[in-house]
Design a protein around this motif. Structure first.
Motif, PDB file in Angstrom:
ATOM      1  N   GLY A 240       0.817  -1.215   0.000  1.00 28.69           N
ATOM      2  CA  GLY A 240       0.000   0.000   0.000  1.00 28.69           C
ATOM      3  C   GLY A 240       0.846   1.258   0.000  1.00 28.69           C
ATOM      4  O   GLY A 240       0.547   2.219  -0.730  1.00 28.69           O
ATOM      5  N   GLU A 241       1.906   1.274   0.810  1.00 29.74           N
ATOM      6  CA  GLU A 241       2.798   2.440   0.851  1.00 29.74           C
ATOM      7  C   GLU A 241       3.534   2.614  -0.469  1.00 29.74           C
ATOM      8  O   GLU A 241       3.717   3.735  -0.951  1.00 29.74           O
ATOM      9  CB  GLU A 241       3.813   2.276   1.974  1.00 29.74           C
ATOM     10  N   ARG A 242       3.939   1.493  -1.062  1.00 25.85           N
ATOM     11  CA  ARG A 242       4.631   1.578  -2.351  1.00 25.85           C
ATOM     12  C   ARG A 242       3.700   2.083  -3.447  1.00 25.85           C
ATOM     13  O   ARG A 242       4.093   2.885  -4.300  1.00 25.85           O
ATOM     14  CB  ARG A 242       5.201   0.206  -2.725  1.00 25.85           C
ATOM     15  N   LEU A 243       2.453   1.619  -3.412  1.00 27.32           N
ATOM     16  CA  LEU A 243       1.480   2.072  -4.407  1.00 27.32           C
ATOM     17  C   LEU A 243       1.224   3.573  -4.256  1.00 27.32           C
ATOM     18  O   LEU A 243       1.060   4.292  -5.251  1.00 27.32           O
ATOM     19  CB  LEU A 243       0.186   1.285  -4.252  1.00 27.32           C
TER      20      LEU A 243
ATOM     21  N   ARG B 292       3.791   1.166 -10.523  1.00 26.83           N
ATOM     22  CA  ARG B 292       2.405   0.845 -10.192  1.00 26.83           C
ATOM     23  C   ARG B 292       2.027  -0.533 -10.723  1.00 26.83           C
ATOM     24  O   ARG B 292       1.278  -1.285 -10.072  1.00 26.83           O
ATOM     25  CB  ARG B 292       1.463   1.910 -10.738  1.00 26.83           C
ATOM     26  N   MET B 293       2.554  -0.881 -11.894  1.00 25.54           N
ATOM     27  CA  MET B 293       2.270  -2.203 -12.441  1.00 25.54           C
ATOM     28  C   MET B 293       2.757  -3.294 -11.498  1.00 25.54           C
ATOM     29  O   MET B 293       2.048  -4.275 -11.223  1.00 25.54           O
ATOM     30  CB  MET B 293       2.942  -2.347 -13.814  1.00 25.54           C
ATOM     31  N   MET B 294       3.967  -3.130 -10.955  1.00 24.44           N
ATOM     32  CA  MET B 294       4.514  -4.155 -10.065  1.00 24.44           C
ATOM     33  C   MET B 294       3.699  -4.272  -8.781  1.00 24.44           C
ATOM     34  O   MET B 294       3.455  -5.372  -8.276  1.00 24.44           O
ATOM     35  CB  MET B 294       5.977  -3.824  -9.752  1.00 24.44           C
ATOM     36  N   ASP B 295       3.245  -3.131  -8.265  1.00 21.18           N
ATOM     37  CA  ASP B 295       2.444  -3.154  -7.039  1.00 21.18           C
ATOM     38  C   ASP B 295       1.088  -3.818  -7.276  1.00 21.18           C
ATOM     39  O   ASP B 295       0.620  -4.638  -6.477  1.00 21.18           O
ATOM     40  CB  ASP B 295       2.242  -1.731  -6.512  1.00 21.18           C
TER      41      ASP B 295
END
Length: 262
Positions: free
Chosen positions: A181-184, A210-213
């Motif tokens: 969530g933080e990474r997104l 965003r794709m990876m998240d």
């Protein structure tokens, strides 16, 4: 003096059309034509030469060039030149092999100790580089704190480029099984920044992050949307690295969908 000027202009023109090998050759000519006492200008040219070597994919030569620039910066007593050399040296490594490069860490920490506290833009970039370099270490709390400070300083400096770099570092530094969530959020911030600044490079990185998240979250339709957005940007940018990632993403999706025959 005229030979230096023209070689430098020609090198910049070559770099602008992605002819980085030619840019490196021309910066080399400019360096050869410099007077022996023009140390500050030589250091600046070394930084440009190192950048051209990095973009041409000649990382070993780039690192040697940035190392020479760092030694010259120390001799000149120039913290800013030292910081720029440290950033270039780190960029030429790009976390090779998924290990921590202690040489990069030491050089960036040296530069951080030398740069003025009020030079927010440069300090933000150094903090972000250090966080990225520590991505494969066990120092999770430290790298998260470094990237957070980098984002804060870049925001205060109102520098979109530095902020974009800091947000990429934030995404890398937070990577773990429990914080998607933080990474997104960092990826979304990066895309919003790219939209405001009109920076296609930041947008490409944002869609990639965003794709990876979203992939981790299992939102496959959203993943495909991000891959398509990345592909449109890659087609316009015409950078080899973007094209490489697109092949990786297409292969990943075929594997996920069971299309093993291609």
């Amino acid at each position: 003096a005229k030979a230096v000027e023209y070689a430098e202009l020609a090198a910049a023109e070559a770099a602008s059309i992605l002819a980085f090998e030619e840019a490196a050759r021309l910066y080399g000519i400019a360096l050869e034509a410099l007077g022996a006492n023009e140390l500050t200008r030589k250091a600046a040219l070394l930084l440009r030469l190192g950048d051209a070597h990095t973009k041409a994919g000649d990382f070993a030569t780039a690192r040697a060039t940035f190392d020479e620039a760092s030694r010259m910066a120390r001799a000149l007593g120039s913290p800013r030149l030292l910081a720029q050399a440290a950033l270039g040296f780190g960029a030429a490594g790009q976390m090779a092999g998924g290990v921590v490069d202690d040489t990069v860490v030491a050089l960036v920490e040296e530069a951080l100790g030398a740069v003025r506290l009020d030079d927010l833009r440069l300090r933000a970039r150094l903090l972000a580089r250090l966080a990225i370099e520590l991505s494969f270490s066990e120092l999770r709390e430290r790298r998260a704190a470094l990237s957070s400070e980098a984002v804060e300083l870049a925001g205060r400096a109102s520098d979109p480029s530095a902020l974009g770099f800091a947000l990429v570092a934030r995404h890398w530094s937070l990577w773990g099984p429990g914080n998607v969530g933080e990474r997104l959020e960092a990826a979304n911030d990066l895309l919003r920044l790219a939209e405001r600044s009109g920076d296609d490079r930041l947008a490409t990185l944002g869609h990639r992050c965003r794709m990876m998240d979203l992939l981790e979250l299992g939102e496959i339709e959203a993943v495909d949307t991000e891959i398509d957005a990345h592909a449109r940007l890659a087609a316009g940018r015409k950078r080899p690295a973007d094209a490489m990632y697109m092949e990786i993403y297409r292969a990943m999706r075929m594997l996920l969908s069971g299309a093993f025959d291609g």
